[in-house]
Design a protein around this motif. Structure first.
Motif, short mmCIF file in Angstrom:
data_model
loop_
_atom_site.label_atom_id
_atom_site.label_comp_id
_atom_site.label_asym_id
_atom_site.label_seq_id
_atom_site.Cartn_x
_atom_site.Cartn_y
_atom_site.Cartn_z
N LEU B 223 0.83 -1.21 0.00
CA LEU B 223 0.00 0.00 0.00
C LEU B 223 0.86 1.26 0.00
CD1 LEU B 223 -2.72 -1.10 2.61
CD2 LEU B 223 -3.11 -0.63 0.17
N PHE B 224 1.82 1.32 0.95
CA PHE B 224 2.63 2.54 1.07
C PHE B 224 3.66 2.64 -0.07
CE2 PHE B 224 0.86 2.49 5.35
CZ PHE B 224 0.61 3.84 5.57
N ASP B 225 4.16 1.49 -0.53
CA ASP B 225 5.14 1.49 -1.61
C ASP B 225 4.51 2.08 -2.88
OD1 ASP B 225 7.82 0.79 -2.38
OD2 ASP B 225 6.91 -0.72 -3.70
N ALA B 226 3.24 1.70 -3.12
CA ALA B 226 2.55 2.19 -4.31
C ALA B 226 2.30 3.69 -4.23
CB ALA B 226 1.21 1.46 -4.47
N ALA B 227 2.31 4.25 -3.02
CA ALA B 227 2.01 5.67 -2.84
C ALA B 227 3.26 6.54 -2.80
CB ALA B 227 1.20 5.86 -1.56
N ARG B 228 4.43 5.92 -2.96
CA ARG B 228 5.67 6.68 -2.80
C ARG B 228 5.75 7.92 -3.68
NH1 ARG B 228 11.14 3.57 -1.28
NH2 ARG B 228 10.26 1.58 -0.65
N LYS B 229 5.29 7.77 -4.92
CA LYS B 229 5.43 8.89 -5.85
C LYS B 229 4.57 10.08 -5.45
CE LYS B 229 6.78 6.27 -9.91
NZ LYS B 229 6.19 5.48 -11.02
N ALA B 230 3.50 9.79 -4.70
CA ALA B 230 2.61 10.88 -4.28
C ALA B 230 3.15 11.61 -3.04
CB ALA B 230 1.23 10.31 -3.96
#
Lengths: 361, 361
Positions: B223-230
């Motif tokens: 979940l958090f890895d996928a949000a890194r770019k944001a």
């Protein structure tokens, strides 16, 4: 039938300090609804007497400080019937003032003197007893007091010992008045069967109590006797303002009743309590399953037994692990103390006065 | 010297319910001056870290509800450093959020995670311990925790058992984490000499805690890895709002530290208390001659011993006959309970919620 010569003087000048922090110098106990009945104590007392005394014949004796409170709480009372003492001088000067005043107004005045702040549960029995008393004092030169048949060895009350033979139906001659006893003595009083609690409710014709003042408190008599012509006139206040500083501070019990020969008592039962302390309020309130008496909303108790809890607002009060305590919370003061220690509240207040000042008294 | 890769995340999202009625959902303990020091707990915590961490590198992780309180209480903190969780999800999601965020910002970020509401008396020892910890985690793939040398068999804390041989000066490998023990077990822990209190203060490089998330909480990592770019962009809030409802409610201790192999501890002494309860506040306050700890004005005690009394205003509080009690009075709530019963305050609050409603919580 209300007799035109019957009067009551409701004594409302006290400060009720043992009911701190709810009772305050600015608004003492008699002006509060201590038991949550919907009426203040003085309102209940007024209504109780208004059942058998003409409203025009009901007088409130209080301090100037409380005049407006009395007027606001008793709108049916004629304002001229609020009699204000210039200073607190115990009960003898207070009784003298109202007695000489009424004697000047009505030479046949037959007067009940009663505290404003007592609890009386059985109004019918009370009315019956008062009427019996008034009928006796109307016909006799008698200083009559209502004695309460005791049901426990209470050490907070004075006691009255009376002759065992009635002089008239339920009326007996008084042998002695006693001070508040210790527990052992109180137990002896109870078991002897000839002692009553002194409720501080007195009945007499004003002319007869004046005769007693003349005999037992002659200096006080001289002061008030000299002021008779000023009574019930514009000059009354000025005359009383001069007299009061010269009066000794003495109770009517000690000054007259303990000495007079013509003192009688009616042994009575009308659900009476002097509501002198939080403990007596506790006795008179409904209890929960754990014998806690709770007056107030939003009080939650855990593992708590036999406590008296009083809260005067919507605040949430959560108590745990308390037994036999008084907990009273108001806007600006909180009291938590053991129920058996309530007689010490006056000492605590002295400590507050020393440490913090007057504003919380 | 403040190193540019050193960061601290101060966790300030709790509601401190065991400090009721002073700590409230609207203004919990970390934002209060519980001990009367002149600073709120979060202000003390901020100042403590500001001694060795650049202010730009100090982050507060809290709820949106408290964002303005944080900004008001910490005017020296850059507003962008107030990181708001959309909901309360225990410590693992909280640690994940700040760690992935800082990792995106600074791949070499070396991070302390610490609660906002603990008491630390010896700032110098604390600074020394933290610097030692940061130096170790900078050079090692280590998840490091500060353990407190216990001085009593406290049953309110979790314990950490550690290897007796140091890996580096004062740094030891952790054997096990334990839940809060009963008194007997706590005594055994103390006498064994190889247990420490778990203070919930952790130190690690963000890249290393992320590796641990990947291994032990892989779903949360995804979940958090996928949000890194944001992260650290305008889109961060939206991304986090989507992630949080999907995160499991789990503590970092239980989710990672109890399972990971690379967990280390520094046995520490810096006058620490989690200030979790009124009893711990009592331990940390000055006592009077009768061992009462009194925080507040106008409190008068008679025959009272070993009580914790807290008053938040000028109200007069008169207590008599209390021993080992907590008495806390606020504008809209009063708590009186036995000191040894304070762990039950959460149950009491549930009772208040059932009987009276939310507004007093």
């Amino acid at each position: 039938m209300k007799k035109k010569n019957n009067y009551v003087a409701i004594m409302a000048g006290g400060i009720g300090s043992r009911f701190w922090p709810v009772s305050r110098v600015d608004l003492p106990k008699q002006f509060l609804d201590i038991l949550g009945t919907g009426k203040t104590l003085i309102q209940s007392t007024f209504d109780r007497f208004a059942q058998f005394i003409e409203k025009e014949n009901i007088y409130i004796v209080t301090s100037f400080q409380y005049k407006e409170i009395v007027a606001a709480q008793l709108p049916d009372l004629p304002v001229k019937n609020i009699v204000c003492e210039p200073s607190r001088k115990n009960t003898a000067p207070c009784v003298a003032y109202i007695s000489y005043k009424l004697q000047q107004l009505d030479p046949k005045s037959n007067l009940i003197c009663a505290p404003a702040d007592h609890l009386i549960l059985d109004d019918i029995a009370f009315t019956k007893t008062c009427i019996e008393a008034l009928e006796f004092t109307e016909k006799n030169n008698a200083l009559l007091t209502l004695g309460i048949k005791p049901f426990q060895p209470n050490t907070g009350y004075g006691y009255i010992q009376y002759e065992q033979e009635a002089v008239n139906d339920n009326i007996y001659k008084v042998k002695t008045f006693t001070e508040k006893p210790d527990l052992e003595l109180a137990k002896t009083f109870i078991s002897s069967g000839d002692f009553l609690w002194n409720a501080g409710i007195f009945v007499w014709q004003t002319k007869n109590i004046i005769t007693a003042f003349e005999k037992y408190l002659p200096e006080m008599h001289e002061l008030f006797d000299a002021a008779r012509k000023a009574m019930n006139k514009d000059s009354e206040k000025e005359a009383i303002d001069l007299i009061y500083p010269l009066c000794v501070n003495i109770s009517i019990d000690y000054g007259i009743l303990e000495k007079a020969e013509n003192v009688y008592v009616i042994p009575s039962s009308f659900g009476w309590s002097d509501l002198g302390t939080w403990g007596s309020a506790y006795e008179n309130l409904e209890k929960d399953y754990h014998e806690n008496a709770v007056a107030g909303h939003n009080v939650i108790l855990f593992d708590s037994f036999k406590n008296m809890v009083h809260s005067s607002n919507e605040k949430v009060i959560l108590l745990q692990g308390l037994e036999d305590f008084i907990v009273v919370d108001t806007e600006d003061a909180l009291l938590v103390c053991k129920k058996d220690n309530e007689q010490a509240i006056k000492e605590y207040l002295a400590e507050i006065k020393r440490n913090i000042g007057d504003k919380f008294l």
